[in-house]
Design a protein around this motif. Structure first.
Motif, PDB file in Angstrom:
ATOM      1  N   LEU A   1       0.490  -1.485  -0.708  1.00 25.24           N
ATOM      2  CA  LEU A   1       0.223   0.350   0.022  1.00 25.24           C
ATOM      3  C   LEU A   1       0.968   1.234  -0.354  1.00 25.24           C
ATOM      4  CD1 LEU A   1      -3.312  -0.744   2.632  1.00 25.24           C
ATOM      5  CD2 LEU A   1      -2.487  -1.678   0.373  1.00 25.24           C
ATOM      6  N   PRO A   2       0.471   3.008  -0.248  1.00 27.33           N
ATOM      7  CA  PRO A   2       1.210   3.872  -0.465  1.00 27.33           C
ATOM      8  C   PRO A   2       1.605   3.781   0.631  1.00 27.33           C
ATOM      9  CG  PRO A   2      -1.215   3.971  -1.351  1.00 27.33           C
ATOM     10  CD  PRO A   2      -1.070   2.859  -0.262  1.00 27.33           C
TER      11      PRO A   2
ATOM     12  N   ASP B   1       2.965   6.878   2.343  1.00 27.07           N
ATOM     13  CA  ASP B   1       2.028   8.533   2.016  1.00 27.07           C
ATOM     14  C   ASP B   1       0.986   7.978   3.358  1.00 27.07           C
ATOM     15  OD1 ASP B   1       1.622  11.601   2.323  1.00 27.07           O
ATOM     16  OD2 ASP B   1      -0.014  10.458   1.155  1.00 27.07           O
ATOM     17  N   SER B   2       0.557   8.630   4.309  1.00 31.60           N
ATOM     18  CA  SER B   2       0.223   8.093   5.032  1.00 31.60           C
ATOM     19  C   SER B   2      -1.814   8.097   5.096  1.00 31.60           C
ATOM     20  CB  SER B   2       0.487   8.729   6.583  1.00 31.60           C
ATOM     21  OG  SER B   2      -0.516   9.130   7.496  1.00 31.60           O
ATOM     22  N   SER B   3      -2.064   9.237   3.959  1.00 32.88           N
ATOM     23  CA  SER B   3      -2.907  10.301   3.732  1.00 32.88           C
ATOM     24  C   SER B   3      -3.503   8.968   2.499  1.00 32.88           C
ATOM     25  CB  SER B   3      -3.490  11.971   3.565  1.00 32.88           C
ATOM     26  OG  SER B   3      -2.838  11.444   2.390  1.00 32.88           O
ATOM     27  N   LYS B   4      -2.901   8.492   1.911  1.00 33.28           N
ATOM     28  CA  LYS B   4      -2.802   7.670   0.231  1.00 33.28           C
ATOM     29  C   LYS B   4      -2.982   6.546   1.489  1.00 33.28           C
ATOM     30  CE  LYS B   4      -0.589   9.801  -2.836  1.00 33.28           C
ATOM     31  NZ  LYS B   4       0.353  11.001  -3.652  1.00 33.28           N
ATOM     32  N   ARG B   5      -2.469   5.689   2.303  1.00 29.75           N
ATOM     33  CA  ARG B   5      -2.960   5.077   2.632  1.00 29.75           C
ATOM     34  C   ARG B   5      -3.685   4.660   3.260  1.00 29.75           C
ATOM     35  NH1 ARG B   5       2.201   4.482   5.386  1.00 29.75           N
ATOM     36  NH2 ARG B   5       0.738   4.866   7.144  1.00 29.75           N
TER      37      ARG B   5
ATOM     38  N   SER C   1      -6.644   6.665   2.138  1.00 30.94           N
ATOM     39  CA  SER C   1      -7.328   6.164   1.466  1.00 30.94           C
ATOM     40  C   SER C   1      -7.482   4.336   0.776  1.00 30.94           C
ATOM     41  CB  SER C   1      -7.387   7.082   0.595  1.00 30.94           C
ATOM     42  OG  SER C   1      -7.676   8.587   0.768  1.00 30.94           O
ATOM     43  N   LYS C   2      -6.516   4.357   0.157  1.00 31.98           N
ATOM     44  CA  LYS C   2      -6.611   2.815   0.518  1.00 31.98           C
ATOM     45  C   LYS C   2      -7.000   2.168   0.825  1.00 31.98           C
ATOM     46  CE  LYS C   2      -4.837   0.530  -3.269  1.00 31.98           C
ATOM     47  NZ  LYS C   2      -5.718   0.332  -4.830  1.00 31.98           N
TER      48      LYS C   2
ATOM     49  N   TYR D   1     -10.952   2.257   0.872  1.00 32.87           N
ATOM     50  CA  TYR D   1     -11.031   1.456  -0.549  1.00 32.87           C
ATOM     51  C   TYR D   1     -11.466   0.019  -0.726  1.00 32.87           C
ATOM     52  CZ  TYR D   1     -11.176   0.370  -5.579  1.00 32.87           C
ATOM     53  OH  TYR D   1     -10.953   0.244  -6.727  1.00 32.87           O
TER      54      TYR D   1
ATOM     55  N   ASP E   1      -2.845   1.618  11.927  1.00 31.12           N
ATOM     56  CA  ASP E   1      -4.431   2.103  10.577  1.00 31.12           C
ATOM     57  C   ASP E   1      -5.558   1.924  10.176  1.00 31.12           C
ATOM     58  OD1 ASP E   1      -2.650   4.900  10.159  1.00 31.12           O
ATOM     59  OD2 ASP E   1      -1.461   3.895   8.694  1.00 31.12           O
TER      60      ASP E   1
END
Length: 237
Positions: free
Chosen positions: A145-146, A148-152, A154-155, A158, A185
């Motif tokens: 997974l990404p 970056d904290s915010s991108k992770r 979000s993933k 999703y 997370d």
């Protein structure tokens, strides 16, 4: 070995005996081959010595295929097959070409019409699905997974949505030193009744594969900082 074959050779997932997870047939193939495409030469040599302590490592030819390899060089790795020599592909752990750069050389072999033979062996992804209790008929592996904290986050949200929408098991992995943060997370951002399976050190003596609801995991996460781990999420019932 009359015709050249590209053998995909699974290796150990951790500190365990060859006898526990590697069939005798695989060990015989390793002993017979002279050319190998490997993710890491040092670890490949160690594995081969475990398969056949008497193997003459210095007589073998290794081509290293990893993230540092120039893609233009990969096709040339199959040159021995032109002369009728079979080759083996060995990953750093588990099955080659699964979450592994070996897939690129396999694609080239298929394009050239060479016979590709996947050998039986440990797959952390399939074994995790087997032991999770989640949907084994529909699942998706997403690799890492990404960072970056915010991108992770979000993933994660999703993937959780997909597990409910499509009744599909979602799998992913992380670099061991980031396992703990990823698990935290998941706990903080998924629904309390969403199911989370944490599968650690699969096929090893200290293997631990446990499925609980996100709510039940909260405050009870194991120490995963240095442990190869597969994470699976699935819709709650």
């Amino acid at each position: 070995m009359d015709k050249a074959v590209l053998y995909l050779i699974p290796v150990l997932l951790g500190d365990t005996s060859v006898e526990r997870v590697i069939p005798e047939f695989n060990k015989r193939i390793v002993s017979e081959l002279k050319f190998f495409i490997v993710e890491n030469i040092r670890s490949a040599r160690r594995f081969m010595k475990k398969c056949d302590p008497g193997i003459d490592i210095d007589s073998l030819t290794f081509y290293e295929l990893n993230k540092h390899t120039n893609k233009k060089d990969i096709e040339g790795y199959l040159a021995p097959m032109k002369s009728g020599n079979s080759m083996g592909v060995i990953s750093e752990a588990g099955c080659p070409a699964i979450a592994d750069p070996g897939a690129e050389v396999v694609a080239i072999a298929q394009k050239k019409g060479y016979k590709v033979v996947p050998l039986v062996g440990p797959s952390s992804l399939l074994m995790a699905i087997m032991a999770s209790g989640f949907n084994g008929q529909s699942f998706a592996f997403h690799g890492y997974l990404p960072i970056d904290s915010s991108k992770r986050v979000s993933k994660i949200k999703y993937l959780e949505m997909q597990s409910y929408k499509d009744d599909q098991t979602q799998l992913f992995i992380e670099t061991p030193y980031r396992n703990q943060k990823l698990a935290e997370d998941i706990i903080e951002n998924c629904k309390p009744h969403t199911q989370l399976c944490i599968a650690m050190n699969i096929s090893c003596d200290d293997e631990c594969i446990v499925t609980k609801s996100v709510k039940s995991w909260k405050g009870n996460l194991p120490d995963m900082q240095k442990t190869p781990t597969v994470f699976l999420i699935y819709r709650g019932k």
